[in-house]
Design a protein around this motif. Structure first.
Motif, mmCIF file in Angstrom:
data_model
loop_
_atom_site.group_PDB
_atom_site.id
_atom_site.type_symbol
_atom_site.label_atom_id
_atom_site.label_comp_id
_atom_site.label_asym_id
_atom_site.label_seq_id
_atom_site.Cartn_x
_atom_site.Cartn_y
_atom_site.Cartn_z
ATOM 1 N N HIS A 1 43.085 94.078 24.856
ATOM 2 C CA HIS A 1 43.078 95.499 24.518
ATOM 3 C C HIS A 1 44.051 95.800 23.391
ATOM 4 N N ARG A 2 43.598 96.619 22.484
ATOM 5 C CA ARG A 2 44.473 97.107 21.419
ATOM 6 C C ARG A 2 44.434 98.631 21.454
ATOM 7 N N GLY A 3 45.600 99.255 21.695
ATOM 8 C CA GLY A 3 45.666 100.710 21.785
ATOM 9 C C GLY A 3 45.244 101.396 20.496
ATOM 10 N N ILE A 4 44.900 102.665 20.613
ATOM 11 C CA ILE A 4 44.376 103.423 19.474
ATOM 12 C C ILE A 4 45.309 103.358 18.274
ATOM 13 N N ASP A 5 46.586 103.505 18.509
ATOM 14 C CA ASP A 5 47.551 103.513 17.402
ATOM 15 C C ASP A 5 48.413 102.256 17.386
ATOM 16 N N ASP A 6 47.861 101.153 17.856
ATOM 17 C CA ASP A 6 48.591 99.884 17.900
ATOM 18 C C ASP A 6 48.757 99.329 16.482
ATOM 19 N N LYS A 7 49.979 99.199 16.043
ATOM 20 C CA LYS A 7 50.273 98.697 14.693
ATOM 21 C C LYS A 7 50.897 97.300 14.730
ATOM 22 N N SER A 8 50.733 96.604 15.841
ATOM 23 C CA SER A 8 51.412 95.323 15.982
ATOM 24 C C SER A 8 50.946 94.304 14.951
ATOM 25 N N GLY A 9 49.679 94.412 14.533
ATOM 26 C CA GLY A 9 49.193 93.482 13.522
ATOM 27 C C GLY A 9 49.947 93.614 12.216
ATOM 28 N N GLU A 10 50.166 94.867 11.778
ATOM 29 C CA GLU A 10 50.932 95.093 10.543
ATOM 30 C C GLU A 10 52.371 94.614 10.694
ATOM 31 N N LEU A 11 52.949 94.838 11.869
ATOM 32 C CA LEU A 11 54.324 94.414 12.090
ATOM 33 C C LEU A 11 54.438 92.891 12.087
ATOM 34 N N LEU A 12 53.446 92.224 12.663
ATOM 35 C CA LEU A 12 53.472 90.769 12.662
ATOM 36 C C LEU A 12 53.429 90.232 11.235
ATOM 37 N N LEU A 13 52.664 90.885 10.377
ATOM 38 C CA LEU A 13 52.543 90.423 8.996
ATOM 39 C C LEU A 13 53.796 90.708 8.165
ATOM 40 N N GLN A 14 54.727 91.472 8.711
ATOM 41 C CA GLN A 14 56.018 91.612 8.042
ATOM 42 C C GLN A 14 56.862 90.353 8.206
ATOM 43 N N GLU A 15 56.540 89.543 9.223
ATOM 44 C CA GLU A 15 57.314 88.336 9.502
ATOM 45 C C GLU A 15 56.527 87.056 9.262
ATOM 46 N N ARG A 16 55.210 87.117 9.300
ATOM 47 C CA ARG A 16 54.367 85.950 9.137
ATOM 48 C C ARG A 16 53.354 86.207 8.028
#
Length: 353
Positions: free
Chosen positions: A176-191
């Motif tokens: 599940h990915r919440g409606i406003d889940d920004k974890s993908g963008e945050l991960l790309l700040q480090e990887r």
């Protein structure tokens, strides 16, 4: 602060890790409870559509805890299945191989109506072809109890230690990915990418086998799932190299996944464990040998020094990731059900848009 002979500027308090933070080799790609607005998903608003399957919306109850898993005796139904697949691949059923080495799309059959013999054939074909894609299935509309009863035939249902689950059904693992889940963008700040090849929960003493994933809400684009045939990956290695891998074992760890969950204010329902597994496993139904390592959960090779272990594991991870000719990409559509065998596959999800 301890006394000091020098005047120093106190450091700022350590901030709580953002949802994109990584823990060692483990990559977390969903924020979970930290970015979950259940009311918004149930009702929607002018900018967000409501979820289509409210009964499957996950919950993270911090008060719910589970004891360590106990060993159990598993029956591999593919061992005794009819290899001619008279029910699963009846004359009215259409099949199309996705690639030469992995993946088959099947239409014209409803999985939920299979007899036990048909289910055994399903387990065997999943072990042979590694990934099966079924269209226009009714799993999403079934009562959750019926879907779980179907899955129980293939073995003990697994309760994930950190993921959200529908109310009263902890055996369901909701991707599940919440409606406003920004974890993908945050991960790309480090990887540099969100690629995370993995085999599910290999840190368990008895990792899963035949596994089912069915789609609820389909993204407009993206969200494809890639699979890699780790038996073919093993066969591509030279005989001498394969022989060198035999007898080696590696530690698989769920600790980093639990640490990530706690950092995200999510739930750890069962304390994390580590387990030791062979680098090469043999499937009981097919007799095939397959690599059994993945960068999400494999940590080091038993008996090797760190540099030795890291070098060998990196080679195997790269071999698996770069093997486009023994991979398949599954694009989801409404009613899709994908069946695969964790013991001889790894997978990776792409980000939905």
């Amino acid at each position: 602060m301890a006394p000091s002979a020098l005047e120093v500027t106190p450091s700022a308090p350590t901030a709580k890790p953002e949802v994109g933070r990584t823990f060692g080799n483990y990559k977390e790609q969903a924020a979970g409870a930290q970015a979950y607005n259940k009311k918004l998903e149930e009702e929607g608003d002018a900018h967000h559509a409501r979820a289509n399957y409210l009964k499957y919306l996950p919950g993270w109850n911090p008060d719910v805890k589970y004891p360590p898993l106990e060993p159990f005796e598993h029956t591999e139904h593919g061992v005794d299945a009819d290899p001619t697949f008279p029910e699963l691949l009846a004359p009215s059923v259409e099949r199309e191989d996705l690639t030469t080495n992995i993946g088959t799309a099947i239409s014209g059959i409803q999985l939920s109506k299979l007899s036990d013999n048909g289910k055994g054939q399903l387990a065997l074909l999943a072990a042979q072809r590694k990934v099966l894609v079924f269209k226009d299935q009714d799993f999403a509309s079934l009562p959750i109890e019926d879907a779980l009863k179907f899955g129980e035939y293939f073995g003990r249902l697994h309760i994930h230690p950190t993921s959200g689950a529908p109310k009263d059904h902890p055996e369901v693992h909701v991707v599940h990915r919440g409606i406003d889940d920004k974890s993908g963008e945050l991960l790309l700040q480090e990887r540099t990418s969100t690629v995370a090849w993995h085999s599910d929960v290999t840190y368990e003493q008895q990792p899963p086998g035949t596994t089912f994933l069915y789609i609820l809400d389909v993204p407009s684009t993206g969200g494809d799932t890639l699979f890699v045939n780790q038996a073919e990956a093993y066969r591509r290695l030279s005989p001498g190299f394969r022989e060198r891998l035999h007898g080696l074992k590696a530690v698989h760890s769920g600790i980093e996944q639990a640490e990530s969950a706690r950092a995200r204010d999510s739930t750890v329902r069962r304390e994390p464990v580590t387990s030791v597994h062979p680098l090469v496993r043999t499937h009981s139904a097919t007799g095939e040998k397959a690599l059994f390592v993945n960068p999400q959960f494999t940590r080091h090779i038993v008996g090797y020094k760190k540099e030795e272990s890291d070098a060998l594991l990196k080679f195997l991870y790269d071999h698996i990731a770069f093997g486009a000719d023994f991979q398949a990409r599954v694009k989801w559509s409404k009613g899709s059900v994908v069946v695969w065998d964790v013991s001889c596959n790894a997978r990776n999800e792409t980000r939905p848009s």
